[in-house]
Design an enzyme around this catalytic site. Structure first.
Site, mmCIF file in Angstrom:
data_model
loop_
_atom_site.group_PDB
_atom_site.id
_atom_site.type_symbol
_atom_site.label_atom_id
_atom_site.label_comp_id
_atom_site.label_asym_id
_atom_site.label_seq_id
_atom_site.Cartn_x
_atom_site.Cartn_y
_atom_site.Cartn_z
ATOM 1 N N HIS A 236 0.681 4.109 -3.173
ATOM 2 C CA HIS A 236 0.167 4.953 -4.244
ATOM 3 C C HIS A 236 -1.128 5.648 -3.870
ATOM 4 O O HIS A 236 -1.392 6.761 -4.298
ATOM 5 C CB HIS A 236 0.043 4.151 -5.534
ATOM 6 N N ARG B 91 2.235 10.096 -13.947
ATOM 7 C CA ARG B 91 2.146 8.641 -13.772
ATOM 8 C C ARG B 91 1.091 8.109 -14.741
ATOM 9 O O ARG B 91 -0.098 8.106 -14.435
ATOM 10 C CB ARG B 91 1.755 8.295 -12.329
ATOM 11 N N ARG C 263 5.840 9.409 -17.806
ATOM 12 C CA ARG C 263 6.541 8.174 -17.489
ATOM 13 C C ARG C 263 5.815 7.018 -18.164
ATOM 14 O O ARG C 263 4.581 6.968 -18.142
ATOM 15 C CB ARG C 263 6.558 7.964 -15.975
ATOM 16 N N GLU D 175 15.759 4.346 -9.297
ATOM 17 C CA GLU D 175 14.940 3.965 -8.137
ATOM 18 C C GLU D 175 15.263 2.560 -7.635
ATOM 19 O O GLU D 175 14.574 2.019 -6.785
ATOM 20 C CB GLU D 175 13.445 4.106 -8.448
ATOM 21 N N ASN E 97 10.964 7.167 -3.677
ATOM 22 C CA ASN E 97 10.032 6.274 -2.953
ATOM 23 C C ASN E 97 10.506 4.834 -3.063
ATOM 24 O O ASN E 97 10.606 4.114 -2.073
ATOM 25 C CB ASN E 97 8.616 6.352 -3.537
ATOM 26 N N ASP E 98 10.780 4.427 -4.290
ATOM 27 C CA ASP E 98 11.242 3.055 -4.468
ATOM 28 C C ASP E 98 12.699 2.903 -4.062
ATOM 29 O O ASP E 98 13.079 1.883 -3.492
ATOM 30 C CB ASP E 98 11.049 2.613 -5.925
ATOM 31 N N ARG F 215 7.347 -0.341 1.156
ATOM 32 C CA ARG F 215 6.784 1.003 1.328
ATOM 33 C C ARG F 215 5.315 0.974 1.756
ATOM 34 O O ARG F 215 4.777 1.983 2.185
ATOM 35 C CB ARG F 215 6.968 1.841 0.049
ATOM 36 N N CYS G 113 11.692 12.973 -8.105
ATOM 37 C CA CYS G 113 10.225 13.039 -8.176
ATOM 38 C C CYS G 113 9.540 12.165 -7.134
ATOM 39 O O CYS G 113 8.351 11.908 -7.224
ATOM 40 C CB CYS G 113 9.748 12.667 -9.576
HETATM 41 C C1 PEP Z 1 9.277 6.704 -6.842
HETATM 42 O O1 PEP Z 1 9.432 5.483 -6.775
HETATM 43 O O2 PEP Z 1 9.864 7.519 -6.131
HETATM 44 C C2 PEP Z 1 8.327 7.274 -7.812
HETATM 45 C C3 PEP Z 1 8.251 8.567 -8.015
HETATM 46 O O3 PEP Z 1 7.524 6.416 -8.463
HETATM 47 P P1 PEP Z 1 6.245 5.708 -7.833
HETATM 48 O O4 PEP Z 1 5.988 6.337 -6.498
HETATM 49 O O5 PEP Z 1 5.131 5.924 -8.795
HETATM 50 O O6 PEP Z 1 6.676 4.288 -7.734
HETATM 51 MG MG MG Z 2 8.743 4.193 -8.343
#
Ligand code: PEP
Ligand code: MG
Length: 755
Positions: free
Chosen positions: A363, A470, A506, A604, A627-628, A638, A675
């Site tokens: 993050h 976020r 979100r 995700e 991402n997740d 990650r 996203c």
């Molecule tokens: C993701 O997981 O792709 C996402 C957009 O959420 P975050 O990166 O805040 O976990």
């Molecule tokens: Mg996420």
């Protein structure tokens, strides 16, 4: 053997420089294994030779003089094969080479193991004995373990320039250290090391001019600690027996002008600030105790560290030195820089971020991208404690850091920064043009935000709305949960800035790597634990407060969309939607003019991919959190720098999952957005276009380049590329293939900017 090994490892870890680490190893190993010789040879990349750096047993005069190619001798064999060599009678071996300087002909038994860091041989650790014998498996594993430990210390020392100094070559300028690209861009600035409070080992050295102030601060801390211990002693006096209370007397003795205090003051006089001087003194004293055979005395090291922590706490309490503002042109550096460290820095003062841990999808990296600050993550070889105040170059494209850059290196990076600015300038001309493919398909490009300071850059980037706000970011930078009114105000700011364009808020996604300081969660595996809707569904009071705040913020604007993170089951989506309905009913009953927003599910978690039909039926829209999703599909944390190479959203398995989600969404007439960070990567954007994605949300900084990509391809071309890409077997093949297509389309300038 295990206990001895642990003690050696501990000492190597604590060594303050490489010279000490190798000396500890050769001494300890020769004593523990009862061998005649133990030596460390380091590999010198320029000459491609192994050089004797430390030895117990060989002629000390030969240190630094004995050098050999990888084709020479048994040592060369260890280095060249990167494997251990265990020989009973070395002089009889065809590869044996005699070095006159060392007097080695007397030694027969030979065991050498390679010292390897990140797949590269850094040197050789060797033991020798006069007798003819074969070393045991246990001996081999002891050396292996130590060599692995030494490898990290050597890599660190290379970065510091200590290896060069050890070789007598002075400090090496412009040494670059590899990390992971975290946020694109190039920055040159001065390091400011940040570290968690009251963590003595993490305290960096820091040069000072005002010795008197530091001395006074330290002396005050000693006084305060002494008072505190006396008070503790007094309080526990009635409950603890006299023997136990002797501990406090020992503490007081350590604090009464004994060498801990005077040595720290000496280190301050030598120009280190009080916390750094304290850390160095405590570590060196504790090491003496660690060395002792007697268990009781060894425990005294823990007492010393405890006193050190207490002194540090008082120093930090008293410290205006701690709270010095972050100056313009600062590169924020830390073992584990957090999202809130970044959020707290004054806007515009940061020119770079370097974190020893974390990866491109942490993050903090995402936040750095949003703020347009170049970041390099996972720089595990960074000597964090020793670079405060140094000049560094942060190359956020290649994921490299240059400590003390030479004028040439600095100039080169300045040129790159200028080129980048020109590219952005060129792209800004696209600002008011639609994100539309050559054959006329519109793909709205939205912004990811979470900071109030992001709103303006997002608007200026030409974003057609916010695809991911976020909400945890305003929670992370506070010291308590924000109230409903506070939240309403925060959300209203972003909703009204973008109205009538849609804004997707979100719901709270804490847990994982986003812990709230005021809502601590202790878990072994936080990414597989209590995070996202799992927390908010368990705490309906937090969830309802947030939902009401969102709904109230949208009154009169009606551009709100709500998104639920970490949906793993149909039930979770149904429960979340039900709470949303309840919040609407409550507000309507109270006479508020709220409208029902669209409610979407984040996809995700792999489970959501396999239940995509059931979820799509129950959601108004889907938003893929790549991402997740990549983290969970690939079983790659990650934030873990060690496996960052394996974390790649272009992995064929991830691409297939995305394709499946988008197709299923469309089969149920639901729009699908993405996203995650891959939306901002040119090659990924082409493939998403081919999959028929409806919109993409990304950091505003990436938006112009993705618009350029979309405006350069037709839907048909993108589909054809996708079909071919889906036949490929690895992420790197996919990337090479799509990057080739980007270059042919005249977008080569974008390819350099990393993934
Ligand atoms: C993701 O997981 O792709 C996402 C957009 O959420 P975050 O990166 O805040 O976990
Ligand atoms: Mg996420």
């Amino acid at each position: 053997m295990l206990a001895q090994l642990q003690r050696i490892l501990h000492e190597v870890n604590e060594a303050h420089d490489i010279e000490q680490a190798v000396t500890v190893i050769v001494r300890r190993v020769s004593a523990t294994m009862a061998v005649d010789v133990c030596s460390v040879y380091l590999f010198e990349p320029v000459s491609r030779q192994l050089v004797l750096m430390a030895s117990e047993g060989l002629n000390p005069e030969s240190i630094g003089k004995v050098r050999l190619d990888l084709t020479e001798g048994l040592l060369g064999l260890v280095g060249a094969r990167a494997e251990p060599v265990n020989v009973e009678n070395a002089p009889e071996h065809p590869k044996f080479k005699y070095f006159e300087e060392t007097g080695e002909e007397r030694y027969h038994a030979f065991l050498g193991v390679p010292i390897i860091h990140q797949r590269t041989v850094k040197g050789v650790l060797v033991v020798q004995q006069q007798v003819t014998r074969r070393f045991s498996d246990e001996d081999e594993s002891l050396l292996f373990t130590l060599a692995a430990q030494l490898a990290g210390a050597i890599a660190h020392a290379e970065v510091n320039g200590d290896i060069e100094a050890l070789r007598g070559g002075g400090r090496l300028e412009s040494h670059s250290i590899a990390g992971i690209a975290g946020a694109p861009g190039v920055g040159v600035g001065k390091v400011r090391v940040i570290y968690p409070p009251a963590n003595l080992d993490a305290v960096p050295d820091r040069k000072i001019d005002d010795v008197a102030t530091e001395r006074a601060a330290f002396e005050a801390a000693v006084g305060a600690t002494r008072d505190e211990i006396r008070a503790l002693n007094g309080r526990l006096g009635e409950t603890l027996p006299v023997e136990e209370r002797a501990l406090f007397d020992a503490y007081l003795m350590i604090l009464s002008g004994d060498s801990l205090v005077t040595e720290t003051l000496d280190a301050i006089d030598a120009g280190n600030w009080a916390p750094g001087a304290l850390r160095a003194t405590v570590q060196s004293h504790a090491r003496v105790f660690d060395d002792m055979e007697d268990d009781y005395l060894r425990e005294r090291a823990a007492d010393l560290r405890d006193i050190g922590r207490r002194l540090l706490m008082h120093l930090q309490d008293s410290g205006p030195r701690e709270r010095e503002p972050i100056a313009p042109g600062t590169v924020l550096v830390g073992d584990d820089v957090t999202a809130s460290d970044l959020a707290e820095a004054p806007t515009g003062h940061l020119v770079g971020v370097i974190s020893a841990h974390g990866s491109g999808s942490s993050h903090v990296a995402i936040l750095a991208q949003a703020m347009g600050v170049p970041a390099v993550m996972g720089v595990c070889d960074l000597p964090v404690g020793r670079i405060d105040g140094e000049e560094v170059v942060v190359d956020g494209y290649q994921g490299r850091v240059y400590v003390r850059p030479s004028p040439t290196v600095k100039k080169e990076f300045q040129r790159l920064a200028n080129e980048e600015a020109e590219l952005s300038q060129g792209l800004s001309e696209l600002r008011d043009l639609p994100a539309e493919t050559v054959d006329g398909r519109r793909i709205p490009l939205l912004a990811n935000t979470g900071l109030a300071s992001d709103i303006l850059p997002s608007l200026q980037s030409g974003a057609e709305g916010v695809g991911l706000y976020r909400t945890e970011v305003p929670f992370l930078v506070r010291e308590r949960f924000p109230s409903e009114d506070e939240q309403t105000e925060i959300y209203r700011r972003v909703l009204s800035a973008f109205a009538p364009r849609p804004v997707t808020l979100r719901t709270l996604d804490v847990g994982g790597d986003k812990p709230l300081s005021y809502f601590p969660i202790e878990e072994e595996n936080p990414f597989l634990g209590w995070r996202g809707v799992r927390i908010t569904l368990d705490h309906p009071e937090i969830f309802m407060t947030q939902l009401r705040a969102m709904l109230r913020a949208s009154i009169g604007l009606n551009n709100l969309q709500v998104l639920f993170p970490m949906i793993t089951s149909v039930q979770e989506l149904e429960d979340s939607t039900e709470l949303l309905e309840r919040a609407i009913d409550e507000l309507v009953e109270a006479g508020e003019l709220v409208q029902r927003p669209l409610a979407g599910a984040m996809i995700e978690v792999p489970a959501a991919v396999f239940q995509i039909d059931d979820l799509a039926r129950r959601a108004d829209f889907l938003s893929i959190g790549s991402n997740d999703l990549a983290q969970y599909l690939l079983a790659v944390d990650r934030n873990n720098a060690r496996v960052a190479d394996l974390y790649d959203a272009m992995h064929p398995a991830v691409l297939r999952a995305l394709h499946q989600v988008i197709s299923a969404g469309h089969a149920h007439a639901r729009p699908v957005s993405l996203c995650g960070e891959m939306a901002g990567q040119p090659a990924a954007a082409v493939l998403l276009l081919g999959m028929g994605i409806d919109s993409m949300s990304m950091n505003a900084a990436n938006l112009p380049r993705i618009k350029w990509v979309i405006r350069s391809f037709s839907q048909e071309q993108a589909r054809a590329l996708l079909t071919e890409a889906l036949l490929l077997k690895s992420a790197s093949e996919v990337r090479r293939f799509v990057n080739g297509a980007l270059e042919r389309a005249g977008l080569g300038g974008l390819v350099r900017a990393g993934k």
